[in-house]
Each structure stands twice: as C-alpha cells, then as structure tokens.
Scaffold this active site. Structure first.
Site, PDB file in Angstrom:
ATOM      1  N   HIS A 238       0.830  -1.197   0.000  1.00  0.00           N
ATOM      2  CA  HIS A 238       0.000   0.000   0.000  1.00  0.00           C
ATOM      3  C   HIS A 238       0.874   1.261   0.000  1.00  0.00           C
ATOM      4  O   HIS A 238       0.427   2.333  -0.416  1.00  0.00           O
ATOM      5  CB  HIS A 238      -0.909   0.034   1.237  1.00  0.00           C
ATOM      6  CG  HIS A 238      -1.949  -1.046   1.244  1.00  0.00           C
ATOM      7  ND1 HIS A 238      -1.702  -2.299   1.724  1.00  0.00           N
ATOM      8  CD2 HIS A 238      -3.239  -1.036   0.818  1.00  0.00           C
ATOM      9  CE1 HIS A 238      -2.804  -3.032   1.607  1.00  0.00           C
ATOM     10  NE2 HIS A 238      -3.754  -2.289   1.060  1.00  0.00           N
ATOM     11  N   ASP A 310      -4.133  -6.797  -7.710  1.00  0.00           N
ATOM     12  CA  ASP A 310      -4.436  -6.049  -6.507  1.00  0.00           C
ATOM     13  C   ASP A 310      -4.756  -4.612  -6.950  1.00  0.00           C
ATOM     14  O   ASP A 310      -4.642  -4.268  -8.131  1.00  0.00           O
ATOM     15  CB  ASP A 310      -3.242  -6.115  -5.551  1.00  0.00           C
ATOM     16  CG  ASP A 310      -3.642  -5.944  -4.089  1.00  0.00           C
ATOM     17  OD1 ASP A 310      -4.761  -5.458  -3.834  1.00  0.00           O
ATOM     18  OD2 ASP A 310      -2.838  -6.297  -3.204  1.00  0.00           O
TER      19      ASP A 310
END
Length: 406
Positions: A238, A310
C-alpha cells in the site's frame, strides 16, 4: 494294303476342327453387382456457445468495461457509481468500510448498484471480507477472529469459509477477495501478519483450501491472494513496492506450494500482488509482469482461470506508473480483471488507456476477447444475477458466527 495313309488324314481333320473354332467356349464372367453410392452425411450442428455469442455482440467499450472493478465513494451508488456501472459498464464494484454504515444501508447499496446495471451482464459485487482486521461487514454483524488466531485456537477452516460466504451472500455480495495464501514466514511482516493461516506452507495450504471449499459451498466466488506470496516481505505494498529476492526453485519449496495446491483444487480466481520478484522479473511487479502472470502462474502452475490485480491505485504501482499505463501493462502481462479501488478519475484513466491500446493494436482484439470470455464464463458458471436481495436475518447470521467460534 497298309493303313498308314490314314494317320495324316486324321491329323489334317484335327487341325481343321481347331481352325474352325473347335476349342471349348470360355466361361462368361458374371457382371459385377453395382455398388450403392453412400448417402451424404450431414455436418454435425455445432453446439451453441452462449458466451461466445454474447461476446460477439459486445462493443469494444463494453469489453474494456468488463475488465474493470471500480471502487466508489459513499454509502449510496452516487455519481461515481452511476458513471462506473451505467456509463462505463464495468465488470464489477468493490466495497470497503467507507461504503458501509448499517445492514439495511448495505443491502440498499448492493441492490441500487444492480438496479443501475439493469439487465446487462451481472456485476461482480466484491469485497475483502477476511475477518479480523480486514472486516467489511456492518456493525450489526459479529466479528470473526483473524485467520491466524482462529486456526491456532482450533477453529474449523471450512466452517469459516461457509460463514464468510453467508456474510457476503446476505448482502448480495458474490465475490470475496478473502483467502490469503501468503506464508507468514517473516515475523516482522505486518501487512500480512495474522491475516495468514500459518507460518509454514503446509498449514496455510490445508486451511486456505478448506476456507475456499466453504466459500464455494456458500455460492460465493473465492479468490486467493497475494500471488506469488506476500508473507516474506517487510514492505507494505500500500505504501511502497515490496521485493522478494529468491530464485524460482526456492519459491517452489514454500511460497508457491499453497497456490499450486489451490490451482490443482480448481480455484476460479487468483489475485496477483504488487511484489517485485527480482530473480524472475527485475523490472516489473508481479501484477504487471508477463514472466510472473503468464510464465509462472499460467504456464508453470497451470492456472487457466481469472487473474485479477491487486488495487492499481496502491503506492507500489502509482508511485512508478501512471494509472493508464499500469492498466495496459497488467493486461499485457496476462491479467483479466483490474482493481481500481479509489477515485473516479483513476477509473477513467484506466478505461481510456485500455481503449486507446486496443484501438491502436497494442492490445489485440484476440487478447481482449480472451479475458472477457473468461470473465463472462465465470459469471455464468456461478449464476450471477441482477436480482435484488431481501434484507438479511442478522440474528440467524450471528448465530452461525457464534457456532463456529473456537
């Protein structure tokens, strides 16, 4: 008088008879029985392929839309939901905590998205419902322990998968990015940590496949992640790009074993993580790497289902690639479904870049059709519909959760 003169006369008579056709007549050859000409065998009628027929009737814009899963803001469909579903005709929507206030509101949201979709190809209504710290259920629903804690306490992983499916299905969600097959082999790894089912590949494989079985029994599409394994990293994708510096043979001895087992079991969807495998592709993260997605996952492990990325808005991607280029690279790598979880502008950029890549020939129509065919087939196989769901029975759902707690 001697009778020798009779001998020449008799010989002359024999020769005369022979000259006059005195040989026996030849036996006539019987006429051959005519062979019947075989009747023409008609060509077999091809079996109709409704998926191919649906695909043939789609525009390029509609095909590109199917590749995208959009995140939206707010607790109602809103303008960004209308743009994604009604205008872009995306393949799916993913919901997060920001989209959930209550059980009734979540039901209205999923039903509202279905209404926007009309009678078009049903949406993947997806979520990361893992339990533990990754929990997207409304506050009325009791919480499940983290995966690692649940298994250590002796919980039944198949029952866990059944309950996860029940949670999703109660609110009209049909696809769950829930099953971490990451081996938590690095204790300093916090992004995975207790989301994993174990610290060794054997326990991860046994529990993860059982969870998938439970999800399947509950009619919710299971997704395994984060291929090729996020458990032995320090970085959080992230925030930055994690690096794994292991040769393929070492990966095969641990990280890849749960994924190979899931492929052998028939898992329908694999999520490719934003992880740089330095010794396989030193330039591109797994989600954008043809060597990893096509070479390793499809050819080496034998996976022929749907590959999703993702979230492409994560810093591991957005810090190095523009959104449009990342989307195109993902498709070129072999991915079918692209997650764009934040900001409507990012969804537009991904869509526009994909359309331009198809129209310019950078992505061939055959390559586009290959992915869309997989996606349409998955939706048909799992019976996805646009029908609304009724309000969930929270009391019954909570009773199921309580029943499986160790």
């Amino acid at each position: 008088m001697t009778k020798r003169w009779l001998i020449p006369i008799l010989l002359l008579m024999v020769f005369a008879l022979a000259a006059c056709g005195g040989q026996p007549e030849a036996t006539p050859t019987p006429e051959a029985t005519p062979t019947a000409t075989p009747a023409h065998t008609p060509e077999p009628t091809p079996t109709p392929d409704p998926i191919a027929e649906r695909l043939a009737g789609m525009t390029v814009e509609q095909k590109v839309g199917q590749l995208l899963v959009a995140g939206i803001d707010g607790t109602e469909p809103g303008d960004d939901g209308a743009q994604a579903v009604a205008d872009y005709q995306v393949g799916g929507v993913i919901l997060f905590g920001r989209n959930v206030e209550s059980a009734g509101q979540l039901t209205q949201l999923t039903n509202g998205l279905k209404a926007l979709n009309g009678d078009y190809v049903p949406l993947f209504l997806s979520v990361d419902q893992e339990g533990g710290r990754v929990d997207r259920m409304p506050p009325e629903v009791e919480e499940l322990p983290a995966a690692y804690d649940y298994i250590r306490a002796g919980g039944d992983p198949q029952a866990r998968g059944q309950v996860l499916a029940a949670e999703c299905a109660a609110f009209g969600l049909n696809l769950n990015f829930s099953t971490c097959l990451d081996v938590w082999s690095n204790p300093e790894n916090t992004v995975i940590g207790d989301r994993a089912y174990g610290t060794d590949w054997e326990s991860v494989t046994q529990a993860g496949l059982a969870v998938n079985q439970g999800l399947t029994e509950g009619g919710v599409i299971p997704v395994v992640k984060h291929f090729p394994g996020h458990g032995d990293t320090l970085e959080d994708s992230h925030e930055t790009l994690p690096v794994v510096d292991k040769p393929l043979e070492e990966l095969k001895e641990s990280e890849l074993k749960p994924f190979q087992a899931a492929v052998d079991q028939g898992v329908p969807v694999v999520m490719a993580g934003h992880i740089l495998l330095r010794q396989i592709d030193p330039e591109n993260p797994a989600s954008l790497s043809e060597q990893v997605v096509t070479g390793l996952l499809r050819q080496e492990l034998g996976f022929d289902g749907v590959v999703c990325t993702d979230d492409l808005t994560m810093a591991a991607i957005s810090d190095s690639y523009g959104m449009g280029e990342a989307a195109v690279l993902a498709v070129e790598a072999g991915c079918d479904l692209l997650l764009v979880c934040h900001e409507a502008d990012n969804l537009t950029a991904a869509r526009d870049a994909l359309l331009e890549a198809v129209n310019s020939g950078r992505i061939s129509m055959d390559r586009l059709d290959e992915s869309v065919y997989r996606l349409l087939s998955l939706k048909a196989e799992w019976g996805l519909t646009n029908l609304p769901v009724e309000g969930p029975d929270i009391e019954a759902l909570n009773a199921r959760i309580q029943a499986i707690l160790p």
